[in-house]
Write a protein that holds these residues in place. Sequence first.
Motif, PDB file in Angstrom:
ATOM      1  N   GLY A 171       0.807  -1.224   0.000  1.00  0.00           N
ATOM      2  CA  GLY A 171       0.000   0.000   0.000  1.00  0.00           C
ATOM      3  C   GLY A 171       0.834   1.266   0.000  1.00  0.00           C
ATOM      4  N   ILE A 177      -0.578  -2.780   4.812  1.00  0.00           N
ATOM      5  CA  ILE A 177      -0.284  -4.228   4.825  1.00  0.00           C
ATOM      6  C   ILE A 177      -1.614  -4.952   4.969  1.00  0.00           C
ATOM      7  N   GLN A 186       1.023 -15.330   6.121  1.00  0.00           N
ATOM      8  CA  GLN A 186       2.493 -15.424   6.182  1.00  0.00           C
ATOM      9  C   GLN A 186       3.099 -14.195   6.857  1.00  0.00           C
TER      10      GLN A 186
HETATM   11  P1  FAD Z   1      -0.993  -6.573  -0.306  1.00  0.00           P
HETATM   12  O1  FAD Z   1      -1.567  -7.877   0.094  1.00  0.00           O
HETATM   13  O2  FAD Z   1      -1.057  -6.165  -1.718  1.00  0.00           O
HETATM   14  O3  FAD Z   1      -1.707  -5.480   0.615  1.00  0.00           O
HETATM   15  C1  FAD Z   1      -1.573  -4.092   0.454  1.00  0.00           C
HETATM   16  C2  FAD Z   1      -2.578  -3.455   1.381  1.00  0.00           C
HETATM   17  O4  FAD Z   1      -2.434  -2.036   1.315  1.00  0.00           O
HETATM   18  C3  FAD Z   1      -4.040  -3.764   1.003  1.00  0.00           C
HETATM   19  O5  FAD Z   1      -4.706  -4.291   2.150  1.00  0.00           O
HETATM   20  C4  FAD Z   1      -4.617  -2.414   0.620  1.00  0.00           C
HETATM   21  O6  FAD Z   1      -5.980  -2.277   1.007  1.00  0.00           O
HETATM   22  C5  FAD Z   1      -3.715  -1.469   1.364  1.00  0.00           C
HETATM   23  N1  FAD Z   1      -3.630  -0.132   0.737  1.00  0.00           N
HETATM   24  C6  FAD Z   1      -3.442   0.166  -0.588  1.00  0.00           C
HETATM   25  N2  FAD Z   1      -3.379   1.489  -0.746  1.00  0.00           N
HETATM   26  C7  FAD Z   1      -3.548   2.042   0.480  1.00  0.00           C
HETATM   27  C8  FAD Z   1      -3.626   3.397   0.937  1.00  0.00           C
HETATM   28  N3  FAD Z   1      -3.446   4.441   0.109  1.00  0.00           N
HETATM   29  N4  FAD Z   1      -3.830   3.613   2.254  1.00  0.00           N
HETATM   30  C9  FAD Z   1      -4.003   2.570   3.117  1.00  0.00           C
HETATM   31  N5  FAD Z   1      -3.950   1.278   2.722  1.00  0.00           N
HETATM   32  C10 FAD Z   1      -3.714   1.021   1.413  1.00  0.00           C
HETATM   33  N6  FAD Z   1       4.579 -12.012   3.179  1.00  0.00           N
HETATM   34  C11 FAD Z   1       5.159 -11.359   4.201  1.00  0.00           C
HETATM   35  O7  FAD Z   1       4.850 -10.189   4.473  1.00  0.00           O
HETATM   36  N7  FAD Z   1       6.132 -11.976   4.941  1.00  0.00           N
HETATM   37  C12 FAD Z   1       6.513 -13.260   4.710  1.00  0.00           C
HETATM   38  O8  FAD Z   1       7.398 -13.764   5.402  1.00  0.00           O
HETATM   39  C13 FAD Z   1       5.905 -13.970   3.652  1.00  0.00           C
HETATM   40  N8  FAD Z   1       6.248 -15.240   3.383  1.00  0.00           N
HETATM   41  C14 FAD Z   1       5.590 -15.921   2.387  1.00  0.00           C
HETATM   42  C15 FAD Z   1       5.877 -17.270   2.174  1.00  0.00           C
HETATM   43  C16 FAD Z   1       5.206 -17.962   1.194  1.00  0.00           C
HETATM   44  C17 FAD Z   1       5.525 -19.417   0.977  1.00  0.00           C
HETATM   45  C18 FAD Z   1       4.222 -17.312   0.411  1.00  0.00           C
HETATM   46  C19 FAD Z   1       3.471 -18.075  -0.642  1.00  0.00           C
HETATM   47  C20 FAD Z   1       3.923 -15.990   0.617  1.00  0.00           C
HETATM   48  C21 FAD Z   1       4.612 -15.253   1.599  1.00  0.00           C
HETATM   49  N9  FAD Z   1       4.343 -13.911   1.836  1.00  0.00           N
HETATM   50  C22 FAD Z   1       4.943 -13.284   2.882  1.00  0.00           C
HETATM   51  C23 FAD Z   1       3.457 -13.127   0.939  1.00  0.00           C
HETATM   52  C24 FAD Z   1       2.055 -12.986   1.507  1.00  0.00           C
HETATM   53  O9  FAD Z   1       1.253 -14.097   1.116  1.00  0.00           O
HETATM   54  C25 FAD Z   1       1.369 -11.702   1.002  1.00  0.00           C
HETATM   55  O10 FAD Z   1       1.360 -11.729  -0.413  1.00  0.00           O
HETATM   56  C26 FAD Z   1       2.061 -10.436   1.450  1.00  0.00           C
HETATM   57  O11 FAD Z   1       2.237 -10.443   2.862  1.00  0.00           O
HETATM   58  C27 FAD Z   1       1.235  -9.224   1.075  1.00  0.00           C
HETATM   59  O12 FAD Z   1       1.982  -8.069   1.293  1.00  0.00           O
HETATM   60  P2  FAD Z   1       1.252  -6.681   1.510  1.00  0.00           P
HETATM   61  O13 FAD Z   1       0.300  -6.796   2.643  1.00  0.00           O
HETATM   62  O14 FAD Z   1       2.332  -5.655   1.591  1.00  0.00           O
HETATM   63  O15 FAD Z   1       0.523  -6.453   0.114  1.00  0.00           O
END
Ligand code: FAD
Length: 319
Positions: free
Chosen positions: A210, A266, A271
């Motif tokens: 995000g 986030i 995970q």
């Molecule tokens: P996203 O899921 O894309 O979330 C972004 C968020 O930001 C959304 O909720 C959205 O609503 C919000 N947002 C967007 N714009 C704004 C705004 N302007 N203001 C406020 N909110 C906003 N992930 C980890 O983090 N750590 C790990 O160790 C890890 N290990 C993994 C291991 C495996 C085997 C697998 C398959 C995946 C792993 N992942 C891990 C990845 C995990 O599944 C997610 O894909 C990841 O955590 C998502 O990251 P994110 O929350 O940053 O992104």
Amino acid sequence: MANGVLVIFDQNAGDIRHVVLEMLTVARSLGKGPVTALTFGTDAAKTLPKLAEYGADRAVFWESYTQYSSDGFSAAIAQSFPQFDADVILFPANAWGKDLSARLSEVLGAGLATDCLHLEAEASGRVKAIRPVYAGKALAEVVINTPVQMFSLRPNINAAEVHHVNPEVLDIAPSVDPATFQAVVVERKEAQTGTIELTEADIIVSGGRGMKAPENFQLLDALAAALGAAVGSSRPVADEGWVPHSYHIGQTGKVVSPTVYFAIGISGAIQHLAGISGSKYIVAVNNDPEAPIFKVANYGIVGDLFEVVPRLTEEIKAL
Ligand code: FAD
């Protein structure tokens, strides 16, 4: 029969991580035999005042082992092990402790429970550990059946209690020559997460996808500076190169246990939650009210982080 506790840890220029003080307190709470602290490298003996303050009955300093080597250190510990009078070994569950404990467990033929939250002594004298499983979804009780029981302890979970003692410094000198170490760490660079190590941090400000772009992490740097916090991230933003990999928190990254964890932009994937379940309070900022992070957050702000974070920073600065 040996019944003491051996606390093994890394030190830097005589500085001890807080988790070591927690380990010493846990070691004493087990009510077993003497608590012996073992550390390595230049200035190891400078840790003595802290060991005395937090209840190490005995201390061993191997200052000639200046470069970390998991094969070398585990061979030296195994060789000297009978002299430590211990049947329980504790390590910090940090990168160093995870590496050395796994190798030592194999060399000693001792069972190892990693990343434990709590330890307690059973009536039999054996130690029971409580540790998270299934990415933090459940807690397991673990009792190790080998004669020597090994555990690594997650930082920031247990209290560190002052218990003044006058440690005896033991002259135990293994004959394992550093020149025979097969792999040594030749250079050490501290991760650039401000001045606070994530696994030790009391407050963490963490950003996810995000945040939209790497330059926007400046917003989190400013909030972290106002709070005296460390900065972390979800995995995708580290994979994208927006932040260093040392920021990555979660199942495949660092496991943190701060008092307050700010999850900003986030989503709260399982995970990611695996790495933050030890946080006392989770504060989420997300513009999607259905984001899973709100299911685990103690406080949630539904809103645009680009408006919320600067205002939060200003409010905190004004305090
Ligand atoms: P996203 O899921 O894309 O979330 C972004 C968020 O930001 C959304 O909720 C959205 O609503 C919000 N947002 C967007 N714009 C704004 C705004 N302007 N203001 C406020 N909110 C906003 N992930 C980890 O983090 N750590 C790990 O160790 C890890 N290990 C993994 C291991 C495996 C085997 C697998 C398959 C995946 C792993 N992942 C891990 C990845 C995990 O599944 C997610 O894909 C990841 O955590 C998502 O990251 P994110 O929350 O940053 O992104």
